[in-house]
Each structure stands twice: as C-alpha cells, then as structure tokens.
Enzyme design. Structure first.
Site, PDB file in Angstrom:
ATOM      1  N   LYS A  18      -0.714 -21.053  67.662  1.00 34.77           N
ATOM      2  CA  LYS A  18      -0.953 -21.711  69.067  1.00 34.77           C
ATOM      3  C   LYS A  18      -1.581 -20.797  70.137  1.00 34.77           C
ATOM      4  O   LYS A  18      -1.615 -19.874  69.870  1.00 34.77           O
ATOM      5  CB  LYS A  18       0.200 -22.407  69.464  1.00 34.77           C
ATOM      6  CG  LYS A  18       0.607 -23.742  68.605  1.00 34.77           C
ATOM      7  CD  LYS A  18       1.831 -24.412  69.171  1.00 34.77           C
ATOM      8  CE  LYS A  18       1.877 -25.776  67.877  1.00 34.77           C
ATOM      9  NZ  LYS A  18       3.241 -26.340  68.240  1.00 34.77           N
TER      10      LYS A  18
ATOM     11  N   ARG B 120       7.645 -23.933  61.279  1.00 34.50           N
ATOM     12  CA  ARG B 120       6.735 -24.756  60.802  1.00 34.50           C
ATOM     13  C   ARG B 120       5.374 -23.877  60.980  1.00 34.50           C
ATOM     14  O   ARG B 120       4.798 -23.507  61.970  1.00 34.50           O
ATOM     15  CB  ARG B 120       6.425 -25.987  61.678  1.00 34.50           C
ATOM     16  CG  ARG B 120       5.205 -26.794  61.675  1.00 34.50           C
ATOM     17  CD  ARG B 120       5.105 -28.146  62.499  1.00 34.50           C
ATOM     18  NE  ARG B 120       3.946 -29.110  62.085  1.00 34.50           N
ATOM     19  CZ  ARG B 120       2.724 -28.896  62.649  1.00 34.50           C
ATOM     20  NH1 ARG B 120       2.399 -27.710  63.428  1.00 34.50           N
ATOM     21  NH2 ARG B 120       1.694 -29.764  62.160  1.00 34.50           N
TER      22      ARG B 120
HETATM   23  C1  8Y7 Z   1       4.184 -29.354  66.136  1.00 31.40           C
HETATM   24  C2  8Y7 Z   1       4.246 -30.391  65.435  1.00 31.40           C
HETATM   25  C3  8Y7 Z   1       2.293 -30.065  65.829  1.00 31.40           C
HETATM   26  C4  8Y7 Z   1       5.347 -28.399  66.722  1.00 31.40           C
HETATM   27  C5  8Y7 Z   1       6.684 -30.197  65.460  1.00 31.40           C
HETATM   28  C6  8Y7 Z   1      -0.314 -27.715  65.896  1.00 31.40           C
HETATM   29  C7  8Y7 Z   1       2.586 -32.003  64.236  1.00 31.40           C
HETATM   30  C8  8Y7 Z   1      -0.428 -28.719  66.718  1.00 31.40           C
HETATM   31  N1  8Y7 Z   1       2.754 -29.163  66.448  1.00 31.40           N
HETATM   32  N2  8Y7 Z   1       5.321 -30.883  64.819  1.00 31.40           N
HETATM   33  N3  8Y7 Z   1       2.795 -30.821  65.195  1.00 31.40           N
HETATM   34  N4  8Y7 Z   1       6.758 -29.121  66.118  1.00 31.40           N
HETATM   35  N5  8Y7 Z   1       7.642 -30.826  65.093  1.00 31.40           N
HETATM   36  O1  8Y7 Z   1      -1.081 -26.904  66.543  1.00 31.40           O
HETATM   37  O2  8Y7 Z   1       5.250 -27.692  67.498  1.00 31.40           O
HETATM   38  O3  8Y7 Z   1       0.167 -27.378  64.914  1.00 31.40           O
HETATM   39  S1  8Y7 Z   1       0.392 -30.191  65.647  1.00 31.40           S
END
Ligand code: 8Y7
Length: 286
Positions: free
Chosen positions: A218, A252
């Site tokens: 990020k 994640r």
């Molecule tokens: C997150 C996410 C994204 C996060 C959860 C990216 C779908 C943006 N970020 N879901 N999703 N937490 N739970 O840069 O921080 O991956 S999308």
C-alpha cells in the site's frame, strides 16, 4: 477459534490470505475465460506458497476506482471460486454487494470480505444464515471519495467504536461471534498518519475480535520508503511481521512465500516466553 464455512482455524499462528484479483484483460481477446484462468492459476500458486485463505475480488476498491456492475462482477468471480474450490485454501470473496455474497456462498465461499462492513441494505441478511466467516472492515467515505480529505478527531477511538458497532449489528442479525473478524482498513479513508496510528494500536483491535491486516504494497510504504508499488516487498513483509507480533490473526498479502519465510524466522527467533528473564537465569551461561 474462527469458523469460516468448511474451515475451523485455531488462530495459534497468523493466517496468510493471498490476494487474487480477477481483472479483465483489455489487451487480450481471450476475454472472460482468459481472466478467470489467470486468476485460478494465481490462486493455485499462492496455495502452493502456503496461503491459508484466498481472497478473490472482481471489483477494485482502490481509491478512485469506478464501481463494477453486478452481472460483470458475478461473471468475473464465480468461475474463479468454482475453479479454486478444491485448492485446499478457504475461499474468501471480496465484495460489498449482497447479491454477490449470496451467489458466492451458493458456490461454496467460506468467508465474506466486505470493505463496507455489511452496511449495504440486505448485506447482513445475505450472510446471516450461512456458516461463513465475515470480515468487517472500517472505511471512511466510499472508494471513490475516501482519500480526498480523511479526517478524524481520534482515529483509533473512532475506528474501534465503528467496528464495535458493526460487531453488535452482526450479533443482532444472529451471526455467531466465532464467525467475525475485524479490520481497521488501512488506506481506506486514512492519511499516512492515520494508518500509522492504527497500526501501532493493533493490539486494541485484536482485543475486540480476530484482526485482519491488509497493508501489502500500500501507499504507506511509498511514503515511508519512497518506492513505487513494484518495490514494496521488503516494506510489506516487515510490516506483516510487526502486525503478527501485535497479535494480528490474518495477514492479507500479495507475496505469500516471502511473508511466510519472514513469519517462520520471526517465530523461530523470537522469545516464546513472556517471562523469559526467569528462564534465562536457570539456563547455561554462554
Ligand atoms: C483491503 C481489503 C483491499 C484491506 C480487507 C489493496 C479488498 C486494496 N484492501 N480487504 N481489500 N482489508 N479486509 O491495495 O486492507 O489491496 S483492496
């Protein structure tokens, strides 16, 4: 213990959630089939690397991204869920649409990852009667507007209060606590200072519920290191270890293999005992 559809996770170590984006390829005439095939291959690769969960998303929630129509999102994600059903990993669907949640659960999704924390009309009902896990994430504003002017009086207190409210709403809808995960939502309506404050407070989130941390690649790492998105592996992996050390339940990540190596090193080299000073006194001196 965390209940996610077909899976029960003991939470005695951080779980790795690998990111599988299903994005249409405008440069190929292979169309939908090609993008599903590519996503399935990516999912299988992340499984081999050690992912516990695969997070499949057909709508970008990046700042400024345009929403995707229901039919298009279903066309993207359903074949991928079906193709990865027997991968060995729990399947998470990244969506904020109740119709996509229902369809995903019908084809066997184990976890609903909703960046909108089930606030859409019908979202609580869509998941209540299943046994899926649910990630409730905090977001200020919408993906279209959230990074324009994020503002909080006390970001940690406000995000904790929001997640507390959403946990209560889920409980009122009949969802068991063992199915619920919280997430401070790094980058979703937050400045770098907000993200840092939330990261430092991760322990407080873990006291609320098992906490998912999504920080991989990020923009915060761009701010800290000056590096473009392709060069944020080291920053992301370092932060993943720091999050795990603060009790994060699920990480994640894009880079499952690298993150797993780092977690193994952290686990092997960190002191397992909170009262180690008494132990070392009885041990052999070096
Ligand atoms: C997150 C996410 C994204 C996060 C959860 C990216 C779908 C943006 N970020 N879901 N999703 N937490 N739970 O840069 O921080 O991956 S999308």
């Amino acid at each position: 213990m965390l209940h996610c559809g077909r899976f029960r996770f003991a939470l005695d170590r951080p779980l790795l959630m690998g990111i599988v984006n299903v994005t249409p390829d405008s440069f190929s005439d292979g169309g939908r089939y090609a993008s599903a095939e590519r996503a399935i291959e990516q999912g299988l690769k992340l499984c081999e690397e050690g992912a516990d969960i695969l997070d499949i998303g057909g709508e970008s929630t990046r700042p400024g991204a345009t929403p995707v129509a229901l039919e298009a999102e279903l066309d993207r994600v359903l074949p991928v869920l079906t193709g990865l059903r027997d991968s060995g990993a729990a399947l998470s669907i990244d969506t904020l649409k109740p119709e996509v949640m229902r369809a995903a659960l019908r084809v066997g999704a184990d976890l609903i990852n909703d960046v909108n924390a089930l606030r859409a009309p019908g979202a609580l009902d869509a998941v209540a009667e299943s046994t899926c896990g649910i990630c409730l994430m905090h977001m200020q504003g919408t993906p279209q507007t959230m990074q324009l002017a994020p503002a909080y009086a006390d970001v940690v207190a406000e995000v904790l209060a929001f997640l507390h409210q959403r946990l209560a709403a889920a409980s009122r809808a009949g969802i068991a606590r063992e199915r619920l995960i919280v997430d401070p939502g790094f980058g979703f309506g937050k400045t770098p200072a907000h993200n840092i404050a939330l990261f430092r407070a991760l322990r407080q989130f873990s006291e609320l519920a098992p906490t998912l941390v999504g920080i991989s690649r990020k923009s915060l790492f761009g701010v800290i290191t000056g590096r473009p998105v392709r060069e944020r592996l080291v920053g992301s992996v370092t932060a993943a270890v720091l999050a795990a050390a603060q009790g994060a339940a699920i990480l994640r990540v894009h880079d499952v293999a690298a993150t797993l190596d780092a977690l193994k090193v952290w686990q092997a080299l960190s002191d397992p005992s909170p009262n180690s000073s008494t132990q070392s006194r009885t041990g052999n001196s070096m």
